[in-house]
Design a protein around this motif. Sequence first.
Motif, PDB file in Angstrom:
ATOM      1  N   GLN A   8       0.864  -1.168   0.000  1.00  0.00           N
ATOM      2  CA  GLN A   8       0.000   0.000   0.000  1.00  0.00           C
ATOM      3  C   GLN A   8       0.905   1.224   0.000  1.00  0.00           C
ATOM      4  OE1 GLN A   8      -0.935   1.793   3.376  1.00  0.00           O
ATOM      5  NE2 GLN A   8      -1.914   3.360   2.116  1.00  0.00           N
ATOM      6  N   MET A   9       0.609   2.204  -0.843  1.00  0.00           N
ATOM      7  CA  MET A   9       1.445   3.406  -0.843  1.00  0.00           C
ATOM      8  C   MET A   9       0.679   4.630  -1.342  1.00  0.00           C
ATOM      9  SD  MET A   9       3.986   2.918  -4.135  1.00  0.00           S
ATOM     10  CE  MET A   9       4.643   4.582  -4.019  1.00  0.00           C
ATOM     11  N   GLN A  10       1.245   5.779  -1.065  1.00  0.00           N
ATOM     12  CA  GLN A  10       0.731   7.032  -1.624  1.00  0.00           C
ATOM     13  C   GLN A  10       1.529   7.274  -2.895  1.00  0.00           C
ATOM     14  OE1 GLN A  10      -1.776   8.903  -0.585  1.00  0.00           O
ATOM     15  NE2 GLN A  10      -2.180   7.800   1.329  1.00  0.00           N
ATOM     16  N   ALA A  11       0.945   6.975  -4.032  1.00  0.00           N
ATOM     17  CA  ALA A  11       1.694   7.071  -5.290  1.00  0.00           C
ATOM     18  C   ALA A  11       1.494   8.440  -5.934  1.00  0.00           C
ATOM     19  CB  ALA A  11       1.223   5.980  -6.247  1.00  0.00           C
ATOM     20  N   PRO A  12       2.602   9.141  -6.231  1.00  0.00           N
ATOM     21  CA  PRO A  12       2.472  10.440  -6.908  1.00  0.00           C
ATOM     22  C   PRO A  12       1.866  10.282  -8.309  1.00  0.00           C
ATOM     23  CG  PRO A  12       4.678  10.161  -5.986  1.00  0.00           C
ATOM     24  CD  PRO A  12       3.997   8.833  -5.882  1.00  0.00           C
ATOM     25  N   ARG A  25      -7.364   8.759 -17.960  1.00  0.00           N
ATOM     26  CA  ARG A  25      -6.122   7.989 -17.827  1.00  0.00           C
ATOM     27  C   ARG A  25      -5.271   8.660 -16.757  1.00  0.00           C
ATOM     28  NH1 ARG A  25      -2.896   6.318 -22.956  1.00  0.00           N
ATOM     29  NH2 ARG A  25      -3.262   8.476 -23.612  1.00  0.00           N
ATOM     30  N   ILE A  26      -4.726   7.847 -15.848  1.00  0.00           N
ATOM     31  CA  ILE A  26      -3.826   8.368 -14.813  1.00  0.00           C
ATOM     32  C   ILE A  26      -2.557   7.532 -14.811  1.00  0.00           C
ATOM     33  CG2 ILE A  26      -3.495   8.584 -12.306  1.00  0.00           C
ATOM     34  CD1 ILE A  26      -6.322   9.568 -12.031  1.00  0.00           C
ATOM     35  N   VAL A  27      -1.414   8.222 -14.821  1.00  0.00           N
ATOM     36  CA  VAL A  27      -0.117   7.543 -14.723  1.00  0.00           C
ATOM     37  C   VAL A  27       0.425   7.768 -13.314  1.00  0.00           C
ATOM     38  CG1 VAL A  27       2.205   7.333 -15.673  1.00  0.00           C
ATOM     39  CG2 VAL A  27       0.307   7.965 -17.186  1.00  0.00           C
ATOM     40  N   LEU A  28       0.744   6.666 -12.644  1.00  0.00           N
ATOM     41  CA  LEU A  28       1.199   6.704 -11.254  1.00  0.00           C
ATOM     42  C   LEU A  28       2.667   6.340 -11.152  1.00  0.00           C
ATOM     43  CD1 LEU A  28      -1.667   4.569  -9.711  1.00  0.00           C
ATOM     44  CD2 LEU A  28      -1.312   7.020  -9.348  1.00  0.00           C
ATOM     45  N   HIS A  29       3.403   7.050 -10.295  1.00  0.00           N
ATOM     46  CA  HIS A  29       4.795   6.667 -10.050  1.00  0.00           C
ATOM     47  C   HIS A  29       4.826   5.765  -8.818  1.00  0.00           C
ATOM     48  CE1 HIS A  29       9.126   7.411  -8.968  1.00  0.00           C
ATOM     49  NE2 HIS A  29       9.170   6.940 -10.196  1.00  0.00           N
ATOM     50  N   CYS A  30       5.045   4.495  -9.050  1.00  0.00           N
ATOM     51  CA  CYS A  30       5.029   3.523  -7.946  1.00  0.00           C
ATOM     52  C   CYS A  30       5.986   2.370  -8.310  1.00  0.00           C
ATOM     53  CB  CYS A  30       3.613   3.032  -7.684  1.00  0.00           C
ATOM     54  SG  CYS A  30       2.705   2.557  -9.180  1.00  0.00           S
ATOM     55  N   PRO A  31       7.307   2.646  -8.306  1.00  0.00           N
ATOM     56  CA  PRO A  31       8.289   1.674  -8.797  1.00  0.00           C
ATOM     57  C   PRO A  31       8.180   0.297  -8.148  1.00  0.00           C
ATOM     58  CG  PRO A  31       9.345   3.771  -8.307  1.00  0.00           C
ATOM     59  CD  PRO A  31       7.933   3.878  -7.836  1.00  0.00           C
ATOM     60  N   SER A  32       7.899   0.245  -6.834  1.00  0.00           N
ATOM     61  CA  SER A  32       7.876  -1.070  -6.186  1.00  0.00           C
ATOM     62  C   SER A  32       6.662  -1.887  -6.639  1.00  0.00           C
ATOM     63  CB  SER A  32       7.900  -0.920  -4.663  1.00  0.00           C
ATOM     64  OG  SER A  32       6.858  -0.070  -4.254  1.00  0.00           O
ATOM     65  N   LEU A  85      -8.291  13.985  -9.181  1.00  0.00           N
ATOM     66  CA  LEU A  85      -6.885  14.117  -8.775  1.00  0.00           C
ATOM     67  C   LEU A  85      -6.060  14.710  -9.918  1.00  0.00           C
ATOM     68  CD1 LEU A  85      -6.518  10.689  -6.948  1.00  0.00           C
ATOM     69  CD2 LEU A  85      -6.335  12.949  -5.877  1.00  0.00           C
ATOM     70  N   ARG A  86      -5.013  15.425  -9.560  1.00  0.00           N
ATOM     71  CA  ARG A  86      -4.186  16.113 -10.559  1.00  0.00           C
ATOM     72  C   ARG A  86      -2.713  15.769 -10.368  1.00  0.00           C
ATOM     73  NH1 ARG A  86      -8.268  16.335 -12.374  1.00  0.00           N
ATOM     74  NH2 ARG A  86      -9.583  18.041 -13.098  1.00  0.00           N
ATOM     75  N   PRO A  87      -1.888  15.932 -11.412  1.00  0.00           N
ATOM     76  CA  PRO A  87      -0.455  15.691 -11.273  1.00  0.00           C
ATOM     77  C   PRO A  87       0.112  16.484 -10.092  1.00  0.00           C
ATOM     78  CG  PRO A  87      -0.994  16.041 -13.568  1.00  0.00           C
ATOM     79  CD  PRO A  87      -2.253  16.303 -12.793  1.00  0.00           C
ATOM     80  N   GLY A  88       0.986  15.831  -9.331  1.00  0.00           N
ATOM     81  CA  GLY A  88       1.557  16.470  -8.141  1.00  0.00           C
ATOM     82  C   GLY A  88       0.858  15.979  -6.885  1.00  0.00           C
ATOM     83  N   GLU A  89      -0.402  15.549  -7.028  1.00  0.00           N
ATOM     84  CA  GLU A  89      -1.106  14.963  -5.877  1.00  0.00           C
ATOM     85  C   GLU A  89      -0.775  13.473  -5.806  1.00  0.00           C
ATOM     86  OE1 GLU A  89      -5.076  17.205  -5.021  1.00  0.00           O
ATOM     87  OE2 GLU A  89      -5.111  16.672  -7.136  1.00  0.00           O
TER      88      GLU A  89
END
Length: 259
Positions: A8-12, A25-32, A85-89
């Motif tokens: 579980q994480m808060q993904a930017p 469409r939403i792109v999430l940064h969540c490498p793990s 939700l918006r980029p940066g959130e």
Amino acid sequence: MLDMAYQQMQAPILKQEALAAHIFRIVLHCPSLAATAVPGQFVHILPLGFTLRRPISICEINKENGTLTIIFEVKGNGTQKIASLRPGETMDVLGPLGHGFTILPEAKHVVLVGGGIGNPPMLTLAQYYGERATAICGYRTAGIVTLQKEFQESGANPILCTDDGTAGRHALVTEPLKEILADKKTDMVYACGPRPMLKFVAAVAKKAGVPCEVSMEERMGCGIGACLVCACELEREGKPVMGHVCKDGPVFRAEEVIW
Ligand SMILES: Cc1cc2nc3c(=O)[nH]c(=O)nc-3n(C[C@H](O)[C@H](O)[C@H](O)COP(=O)(O)OP(=O)(O)OC[C@H]3O[C@@H](n4cnc5c(N)ncnc54)[C@H](O)[C@@H]3O)c2cc1C
């Protein structure tokens, strides 16, 4: 036993865009999460202020950039909140969850069948199989057609169909599917879309003697197999059993689903 390979994480949020009316469409940064995700899995998203998460399939897995892409339709309050939700959130995500598609590294040809909002998860498979895949993308009408550029770029051979003939071929997805299975030796049919479509796709694949996997949507609670909200009826070894879409699925072998 619960599979604890999820996190579980808060993904930017890197990107948020409207693709069509009510479709985002939403792109999430969540490498793990991206590191372990496989085609057919989903993420469970907690919209701010809600108590229940919303399941959304993974549409693209980019392990190099550490990103996951999701595409969803605004249906009710939860998806409306996620779309705001918006980029940066950041987005509260739990994942990757569920049992994904069986990947056949040696496959010579596979067919992907998507219906409406069931098309996005097929892109992960198109990007894996490339020119070994034929991707049949079915939509009700031209206004909600998305991802055709992405399917082209994946190297897969896309066939666009609409129910009303406003874009691509005026046909249900099962028409080109029948033709392809008659014409070309196929190792697997993968499908995601509305239940009636999955039922017909499964029947066509069965008739052609080609294995088929389907991704099913059921209303879901916890997402990790602890509650019983997403129970579905299956047949295993000739016996009826109850499965959980969240954990035993969302991907099932078509022949084990009791339609
Ligand atoms: C494994 C899985 C993958 C999915 N992937 C996608 C996807 O890639 N894109 C997409 O647009 N939609 C997808 N869905 C459907 C999506 O989860 C629902 O549209 C969403 O939960 C609706 O939430 P809401 O708050 O907007 O609607 P509401 O109707 O207000 O939701 C109320 C409750 O019902 C649940 N719910 C409502 N509809 C569904 C549904 N069809 N399936 C499961 N739970 C539901 C919600 O999670 C919530 O708990 C998927 C569903 C599942 C089970």
